[in-house]
Design a protein around this motif. Structure first.
Motif, PDB file in Angstrom:
ATOM      1  N   ASN A 116       0.824  -1.127  -0.047  1.00 45.20           N
ATOM      2  CA  ASN A 116       0.033  -0.134   0.004  1.00 45.20           C
ATOM      3  C   ASN A 116       1.022   1.148  -0.123  1.00 45.20           C
ATOM      4  OD1 ASN A 116      -2.806  -0.883   0.623  1.00 45.20           O
ATOM      5  ND2 ASN A 116      -1.791  -1.897   2.119  1.00 45.20           N
ATOM      6  N   THR A 117       0.385   2.297  -0.645  1.00 41.58           N
ATOM      7  CA  THR A 117       1.101   3.427  -0.312  1.00 41.58           C
ATOM      8  C   THR A 117       0.662   4.121   0.876  1.00 41.58           C
ATOM      9  OG1 THR A 117      -0.772   4.690  -1.319  1.00 41.58           O
ATOM     10  CG2 THR A 117       1.061   4.117  -2.789  1.00 41.58           C
ATOM     11  N   VAL A 118       1.511   4.927   1.307  1.00 40.32           N
ATOM     12  CA  VAL A 118       1.250   5.524   2.838  1.00 40.32           C
ATOM     13  C   VAL A 118       1.306   7.011   2.630  1.00 40.32           C
ATOM     14  CG1 VAL A 118       2.117   5.750   5.379  1.00 40.32           C
ATOM     15  CG2 VAL A 118       2.482   3.495   3.637  1.00 40.32           C
ATOM     16  N   PHE A 119       0.002   7.466   2.559  1.00 40.81           N
ATOM     17  CA  PHE A 119      -0.275   8.865   2.243  1.00 40.81           C
ATOM     18  C   PHE A 119      -0.060   9.839   3.412  1.00 40.81           C
ATOM     19  CE2 PHE A 119      -3.018  12.433   1.683  1.00 40.81           C
ATOM     20  CZ  PHE A 119      -2.453  13.158   0.319  1.00 40.81           C
ATOM     21  N   GLY A 120      -1.016   9.982   4.631  1.00 44.40           N
ATOM     22  CA  GLY A 120      -0.709  10.415   5.633  1.00 44.40           C
ATOM     23  C   GLY A 120      -2.006  10.430   6.449  1.00 44.40           C
ATOM     24  N   VAL A 121      -1.901  11.014   7.763  1.00 43.98           N
ATOM     25  CA  VAL A 121      -3.164  10.823   8.593  1.00 43.98           C
ATOM     26  C   VAL A 121      -3.033  11.917   9.507  1.00 43.98           C
ATOM     27  CG1 VAL A 121      -1.638   9.626  10.394  1.00 43.98           C
ATOM     28  CG2 VAL A 121      -4.272   9.089  10.309  1.00 43.98           C
ATOM     29  N   GLY A 122      -4.232  12.427   9.988  1.00 46.37           N
ATOM     30  CA  GLY A 122      -4.490  13.396  11.182  1.00 46.37           C
ATOM     31  C   GLY A 122      -5.332  14.770  10.386  1.00 46.37           C
ATOM     32  N   HIS A 123      -5.245  15.626  11.124  1.00 42.28           N
ATOM     33  CA  HIS A 123      -6.068  16.799  11.038  1.00 42.28           C
ATOM     34  C   HIS A 123      -5.179  17.651   9.941  1.00 42.28           C
ATOM     35  CE1 HIS A 123      -8.597  20.391  11.219  1.00 42.28           C
ATOM     36  NE2 HIS A 123      -9.161  19.717  12.430  1.00 42.28           N
ATOM     37  N   THR A 124      -6.111  17.903   8.691  1.00 40.59           N
ATOM     38  CA  THR A 124      -5.281  18.379   7.616  1.00 40.59           C
ATOM     39  C   THR A 124      -5.406  20.135   7.744  1.00 40.59           C
ATOM     40  OG1 THR A 124      -7.880  18.729   6.295  1.00 40.59           O
ATOM     41  CG2 THR A 124      -6.384  16.767   6.021  1.00 40.59           C
ATOM     42  N   GLN A 125      -5.704  20.368   8.804  1.00 40.73           N
ATOM     43  CA  GLN A 125      -5.621  21.902   9.215  1.00 40.73           C
ATOM     44  C   GLN A 125      -4.816  21.931  10.498  1.00 40.73           C
ATOM     45  OE1 GLN A 125      -6.478  24.536   6.836  1.00 40.73           O
ATOM     46  NE2 GLN A 125      -7.071  22.711   5.439  1.00 40.73           N
ATOM     47  N   ALA A 126      -4.267  21.146  10.667  1.00 40.04           N
ATOM     48  CA  ALA A 126      -3.328  21.019  12.125  1.00 40.04           C
ATOM     49  C   ALA A 126      -2.396  21.994  12.296  1.00 40.04           C
ATOM     50  CB  ALA A 126      -2.768  19.671  12.398  1.00 40.04           C
ATOM     51  N   ASP A 127      -1.965  22.626  13.493  1.00 35.61           N
ATOM     52  CA  ASP A 127      -0.834  23.522  13.824  1.00 35.61           C
ATOM     53  C   ASP A 127       0.429  22.743  13.849  1.00 35.61           C
ATOM     54  OD1 ASP A 127      -2.884  25.339  14.280  1.00 35.61           O
ATOM     55  OD2 ASP A 127      -2.564  25.571  16.486  1.00 35.61           O
ATOM     56  N   TRP A 128       0.454  21.662  13.933  1.00 32.62           N
ATOM     57  CA  TRP A 128       1.602  20.718  13.830  1.00 32.62           C
ATOM     58  C   TRP A 128       1.672  19.733  12.732  1.00 32.62           C
ATOM     59  CZ3 TRP A 128       4.066  19.005  19.396  1.00 32.62           C
ATOM     60  CH2 TRP A 128       4.760  20.130  20.030  1.00 32.62           C
ATOM     61  N   MET A 129       2.939  19.499  12.155  1.00 31.31           N
ATOM     62  CA  MET A 129       2.974  18.639  11.094  1.00 31.31           C
ATOM     63  C   MET A 129       4.138  17.674  11.460  1.00 31.31           C
ATOM     64  SD  MET A 129       3.016  18.731   7.024  1.00 31.31           S
ATOM     65  CE  MET A 129       3.083  17.343   5.989  1.00 31.31           C
ATOM     66  N   ILE A 130       4.110  16.325  11.423  1.00 28.36           N
ATOM     67  CA  ILE A 130       5.150  15.538  11.889  1.00 28.36           C
ATOM     68  C   ILE A 130       5.607  14.914  10.559  1.00 28.36           C
ATOM     69  CG2 ILE A 130       5.699  13.494  13.150  1.00 28.36           C
ATOM     70  CD1 ILE A 130       5.046  15.688  14.736  1.00 28.36           C
ATOM     71  N   VAL A 131       6.812  14.909  10.344  1.00 26.86           N
ATOM     72  CA  VAL A 131       7.434  14.417   8.978  1.00 26.86           C
ATOM     73  C   VAL A 131       8.571  13.371   9.409  1.00 26.86           C
ATOM     74  CG1 VAL A 131       8.675  14.970   6.806  1.00 26.86           C
ATOM     75  CG2 VAL A 131       7.024  16.559   7.681  1.00 26.86           C
ATOM     76  N   GLY A 132       8.116  12.104   8.905  1.00 28.50           N
ATOM     77  CA  GLY A 132       9.000  10.881   9.235  1.00 28.50           C
ATOM     78  C   GLY A 132       9.758  10.597   7.880  1.00 28.50           C
ATOM     79  N   GLU A 133      10.483   9.499   7.956  1.00 29.43           N
ATOM     80  CA  GLU A 133      11.360   9.001   6.953  1.00 29.43           C
ATOM     81  C   GLU A 133      10.664   8.059   5.784  1.00 29.43           C
ATOM     82  OE1 GLU A 133      15.763   9.193   9.304  1.00 29.43           O
ATOM     83  OE2 GLU A 133      14.250   7.220   9.411  1.00 29.43           O
TER      84      GLU A 133
END
Length: 276
Positions: A116-133
């Motif tokens: 599967n592709t791994v797109f992203g998850v969470g609030h699309t207007q969030a104050d914080w964005m976590i970027v992994g590898e």
């Protein structure tokens, strides 16, 4: 006969013995024949010594003029026209179209081995964005970033900051995405070409979320966002920027599971993030 020769001849045996004991060697010339003596009595004037004139110095070798070195500029890598067009197209996509583009992406070889592709998850207007590898095995199976033990640790870290990936409030939520949207085989490190191909998707996610802060977790996330090869240890402790958005650098939760002594450093990074 010269005076020296006469002095030597006048020495008696006793004097000669004393000089010999002292190491002084006496030399008494042999008597010369009369004809030779007569000839020597009237020596011919010595011939003038021929003085050799010094040879003129050899001319210095004439060197051909050497042209100054010309700096040849190294051309910057140029993306293929298709890649440029793809970037331009991605930069205009909304959330549904972007998710669909990632799901059907075949820009690199990772598409051949992914589940599967791994797109992203969470609030699309969030104050914080976590970027992994990059996705791991669990992420590849579930199609969601940061699941398994690393995901559980990340959720605990976020709860300590009063945030959650499932919160409906933008101020208390986060949006989580990876640099790569497909899992590298056997969880190997991402290749530079793979990061380059996936980069437009992450850039568009950042543009759509418009986060107030980005937390980059792990070496490849940091290097991709900040365009640097510096290790995390040298980048921690200060605020960086990506497209004008403040970036905090910290360790990946998977690394913290292997090196729990650095959890205190990661908490210090989160405290810096909360202070922004």
């Amino acid at each position: 006969m010269t005076a020296d020769e006469r002095w030597v001849r006048e020495l008696d045996a006793r004097q000669r013995a004393m000089l010999a004991e002292m190491g002084v060697k006496l030399w008494l010339p042999k008597p010369r024949p009369a004809a030779a003596a007569a000839t020597a009595a009237e020596p011919e004037p010595p011939a003038a010594l021929a003085v050799a004139e010094p040879a003129p110095p050899a001319p210095a070798p004439v060197r051909a003029p050497v042209a100054a070195p010309v700096a040849v500029p190294v051309p910057a890598p140029v993306a293929a026209p298709a890649a440029v067009a793809m970037r331009a197209d991605i930069a205009t996509l909304d959330w549904p179209a972007l998710r669909e583009a990632v799901a059907g992406c075949r820009a690199c070889g990772l598409c051949e081995s992914r589940r599967n592709t791994v797109f992203g998850v969470g609030h699309t207007q969030a104050d914080w964005m976590i970027v992994g590898e990059a996705p791991g095995e669990n992420e590849d199976r579930q199609g969601e970033p940061f699941v398994g033990a690393a995901g559980q640790l990340l959720d605990a870290m976020l709860r300590a900051c009063g945030r959650s990936r499932t919160s409906d409030e933008a101020a208390r939520s986060v949006y989580i995405a990876n640099v790569l949207k497909c899992r590298p085989p056997a969880n190997r490190n991402p290749a530079p070409e793979e990061v380059l191909r996936c980069e437009p998707y992450l850039a568009r996610q950042v543009a759509l979320v418009k986060p107030r802060l980005i937390i980059a977790m792990g070496r490849f996330a940091v290097q991709s966002l900040l365009k640097t090869t510096e290790p995390i240890g040298r980048l921690r402790g200060r605020v960086h920027h990506y497209e004008g958005v403040p970036v905090i650098v910290t360790y990946h939760p998977a690394y913290l599971l292997r090196t729990p002594i650095d959890k205190a450093k990661a908490w210090a990074d989160l405290c810096m993030a909360m202070a922004q």
